[in-house]
Design a protein around this motif. Structure first.
Motif, PDB file in Angstrom:
ATOM      1  N   GLY A 102       0.832  -1.650   0.361  1.00  0.00           N
ATOM      2  CA  GLY A 102       0.226   0.343  -0.306  1.00  0.00           C
ATOM      3  C   GLY A 102       0.753   1.589   0.205  1.00  0.00           C
ATOM      4  O   GLY A 102       0.897   2.149  -0.243  1.00  0.00           O
ATOM      5  N   PHE A 103       1.656   1.226   0.826  1.00  0.00           N
ATOM      6  CA  PHE A 103       2.832   2.153   1.098  1.00  0.00           C
ATOM      7  C   PHE A 103       4.085   2.808  -0.692  1.00  0.00           C
ATOM      8  O   PHE A 103       3.748   3.866  -1.077  1.00  0.00           O
ATOM      9  CB  PHE A 103       3.637   2.428   2.058  1.00  0.00           C
ATOM     10  CG  PHE A 103       3.530   2.590   3.135  1.00  0.00           C
ATOM     11  CD1 PHE A 103       2.736   4.101   3.859  1.00  0.00           C
ATOM     12  CD2 PHE A 103       3.110   1.986   3.874  1.00  0.00           C
ATOM     13  CE1 PHE A 103       2.343   5.327   4.548  1.00  0.00           C
ATOM     14  CE2 PHE A 103       2.682   2.697   5.802  1.00  0.00           C
ATOM     15  CZ  PHE A 103       2.466   3.054   5.653  1.00  0.00           C
ATOM     16  N   CYS A 104       3.665   1.435  -1.165  1.00  0.00           N
ATOM     17  CA  CYS A 104       4.652   1.985  -2.088  1.00  0.00           C
ATOM     18  C   CYS A 104       3.949   2.251  -3.542  1.00  0.00           C
ATOM     19  O   CYS A 104       3.952   3.007  -4.784  1.00  0.00           O
ATOM     20  CB  CYS A 104       4.850   0.236  -2.750  1.00  0.00           C
ATOM     21  SG  CYS A 104       6.023  -0.231  -1.666  1.00  0.00           S
ATOM     22  N   VAL A 105       2.676   1.608  -3.816  1.00  0.00           N
ATOM     23  CA  VAL A 105       1.037   1.819  -3.950  1.00  0.00           C
ATOM     24  C   VAL A 105       0.754   3.866  -4.201  1.00  0.00           C
ATOM     25  O   VAL A 105       1.150   4.571  -4.871  1.00  0.00           O
ATOM     26  CB  VAL A 105      -0.055   1.034  -4.129  1.00  0.00           C
ATOM     27  CG1 VAL A 105      -1.108   2.059  -5.383  1.00  0.00           C
ATOM     28  CG2 VAL A 105       0.133  -0.076  -4.409  1.00  0.00           C
ATOM     29  N   ALA A 106       0.963   4.395  -2.872  1.00  0.00           N
ATOM     30  CA  ALA A 106       0.751   5.480  -2.462  1.00  0.00           C
ATOM     31  C   ALA A 106       2.054   6.124  -3.299  1.00  0.00           C
ATOM     32  O   ALA A 106       1.718   6.990  -3.712  1.00  0.00           O
ATOM     33  CB  ALA A 106       0.232   5.652  -0.941  1.00  0.00           C
ATOM     34  N   GLY A 107       3.464   6.064  -2.888  1.00  0.00           N
ATOM     35  CA  GLY A 107       3.904   6.965  -3.200  1.00  0.00           C
ATOM     36  C   GLY A 107       4.551   6.409  -4.465  1.00  0.00           C
ATOM     37  O   GLY A 107       4.834   7.864  -5.228  1.00  0.00           O
ATOM     38  N   ALA A 108       3.753   6.036  -5.726  1.00  0.00           N
ATOM     39  CA  ALA A 108       4.862   5.735  -6.606  1.00  0.00           C
ATOM     40  C   ALA A 108       3.394   7.130  -7.055  1.00  0.00           C
ATOM     41  O   ALA A 108       3.241   7.628  -8.538  1.00  0.00           O
ATOM     42  CB  ALA A 108       3.941   4.617  -7.341  1.00  0.00           C
ATOM     43  N   PHE A 109       1.925   6.402  -6.645  1.00  0.00           N
ATOM     44  CA  PHE A 109       0.463   7.713  -7.473  1.00  0.00           C
ATOM     45  C   PHE A 109       1.361   8.852  -6.778  1.00  0.00           C
ATOM     46  O   PHE A 109       0.394  10.014  -7.285  1.00  0.00           O
ATOM     47  CB  PHE A 109      -0.778   7.190  -6.869  1.00  0.00           C
ATOM     48  CG  PHE A 109      -1.116   5.579  -7.618  1.00  0.00           C
ATOM     49  CD1 PHE A 109      -1.860   6.214  -9.026  1.00  0.00           C
ATOM     50  CD2 PHE A 109      -1.005   4.387  -7.604  1.00  0.00           C
ATOM     51  CE1 PHE A 109      -2.420   5.466 -10.074  1.00  0.00           C
ATOM     52  CE2 PHE A 109      -1.612   4.103  -8.163  1.00  0.00           C
ATOM     53  CZ  PHE A 109      -2.343   3.365  -9.758  1.00  0.00           C
TER      54      PHE A 109
END
Length: 84
Positions: free
Chosen positions: A22-29
């Motif tokens: 979830g943190f990786c997805v949030a960081g990418a977006f």
């Protein structure tokens, strides 16, 4: 915490892996300036904590044990009529 099973449970591993994704997805977006994707990633990160808590409630987490200091005597209560 040598000699302990802190975090070595299916509930802990699953919760941390879901939160990490979830943190990786949030960081990418966040880098792509997409607010909807960022908040979806944050919801996924919080979902990891929820899933870990549910799994712990199902018995897949570590049991709570009282902490003891090595070499310290166990605390005992004196009898009611004891004089000092």
């Amino acid at each position: 915490m040598a000699g302990s099973s802190h975090g070595h449970t299916p509930a802990a591993w699953t919760g941390v892996i879901i939160s990490f994704i979830g943190f990786c997805v949030a960081g990418a977006f966040m880098v792509m300036a997409n607010a909807v994707g960022f908040w979806a990633g944050m919801v996924l990160a919080l979902g990891g904590a929820v899933v870990g808590g549910i799994m712990k409630a199902m018995g897949l987490g570590a049991d709570r044990k009282p902490l003891m200091v090595a070499g310290a005597p166990a605390a005992t209560r004196e009898p009611v009529g004891a004089e000092s």
